[in-house]
Design an enzyme around this catalytic site. Structure first.
Site, short mmCIF file in Angstrom:
data_model
loop_
_atom_site.label_atom_id
_atom_site.label_comp_id
_atom_site.label_asym_id
_atom_site.label_seq_id
_atom_site.Cartn_x
_atom_site.Cartn_y
_atom_site.Cartn_z
N ASN A 71 0.85 -1.21 -0.04
CA ASN A 71 -0.10 -0.04 -0.02
C ASN A 71 0.97 1.16 -0.06
OD1 ASN A 71 -1.82 1.95 0.36
ND2 ASN A 71 -2.68 1.24 1.93
N ALA A 74 0.23 7.74 -0.26
CA ALA A 74 0.00 8.73 -1.22
C ALA A 74 1.20 8.76 -2.20
CB ALA A 74 0.36 10.01 -0.38
N GLU A 95 -0.73 -4.24 -5.52
CA GLU A 95 -1.08 -3.01 -4.83
C GLU A 95 -2.54 -3.25 -4.18
OE1 GLU A 95 -1.31 0.05 -8.05
OE2 GLU A 95 -2.32 1.48 -6.50
N ARG A 104 -12.68 8.75 -4.84
CA ARG A 104 -12.05 9.92 -4.46
C ARG A 104 -11.81 11.18 -5.24
NH1 ARG A 104 -8.40 8.05 0.48
NH2 ARG A 104 -8.97 10.03 1.10
C1 DQA Z 1 -4.63 4.88 0.74
C2 DQA Z 1 -5.12 5.77 -0.68
C3 DQA Z 1 -4.29 7.00 -0.84
O1 DQA Z 1 -4.92 8.04 -1.83
C4 DQA Z 1 -3.79 7.73 0.56
O2 DQA Z 1 -2.89 8.63 0.01
C5 DQA Z 1 -3.44 6.80 1.48
C6 DQA Z 1 -4.00 5.61 1.70
C7 DQA Z 1 -5.50 3.95 1.01
O3 DQA Z 1 -5.21 2.87 1.56
O4 DQA Z 1 -6.78 4.10 0.82
O5 DQA Z 1 -2.54 7.35 2.56
O6 DQA Z 1 -3.55 4.13 0.02
#
Ligand code: DQA
Length: 143
Positions: A71, A74, A95, A104
């Protein structure tokens, strides 16, 4: 089989970070569930979280495993360097995101990582990680 689970920036704050979006589980809770699943599957998992791009890249370069569950948080939307590191080591990678990044803000719709990943799982909270580990495990097993 061994898998490396990488968590990007701000995921150390899970539990208190925007729980309406990311849920109330902490990163330790997620890692505990992943460990439990790895035991069911019969594989090993190790975990690394960093708020720093370079540290995530160093972890990818040092990875001694059969695949990476990531993960990138950002950095998903910005980091050509993390994508290049994943391509360079050539390990299969999945991912994952807790939230559905496609529902979003527009800047979250782009992933630098998705084109070099086996696949992307998002929108299922902690289950995104669990589904991701299963998918990665099956991919490597059947390869
Ligand atoms: C995230 C989604 C990203 O856009 C965000 O910046 C995160 C968390 C998620 O797990 O939903 O920090 O990766």
């Amino acid at each position: 089989m061994k898998f490396l689970v990488l968590h990007g920036p701000n995921l150390n704050l899970l539990g208190k970070r925007e729980p309406g979006i990311y849920g109330s589980q902490t990163l330790d809770d997620i890692n505990t569930q992943l460990k439990k699943l790895s035991e069911e599957l019969g594989c090993e998992v190790s975990f690394f979280q960093s708020n720093t791009e370079g540290e995530l890249i160093n972890a990818i370069q040092a990875a001694e495993c059969n695949g990476i569950l990531i993960n990138p948080a950002a950095y998903t939307h910005t980091s050509i360097a993390i994508r290049d590191a994943l391509s360079a080591v050539g390990l299969p990678c999945v991912e994952v995101h807790l939230s559905n990044i496609h529902r979003r803000e527009i800047f979250r719709h782009i992933s630098m990582i998705a084109p070099i990943a086996i696949g992307q799982i998002c929108g299922f909270g902690q289950d995104s990680y669990l589904l991701g580990l299963r998918a990665l495990f099956n991919y490597v097993k059947n390869k």
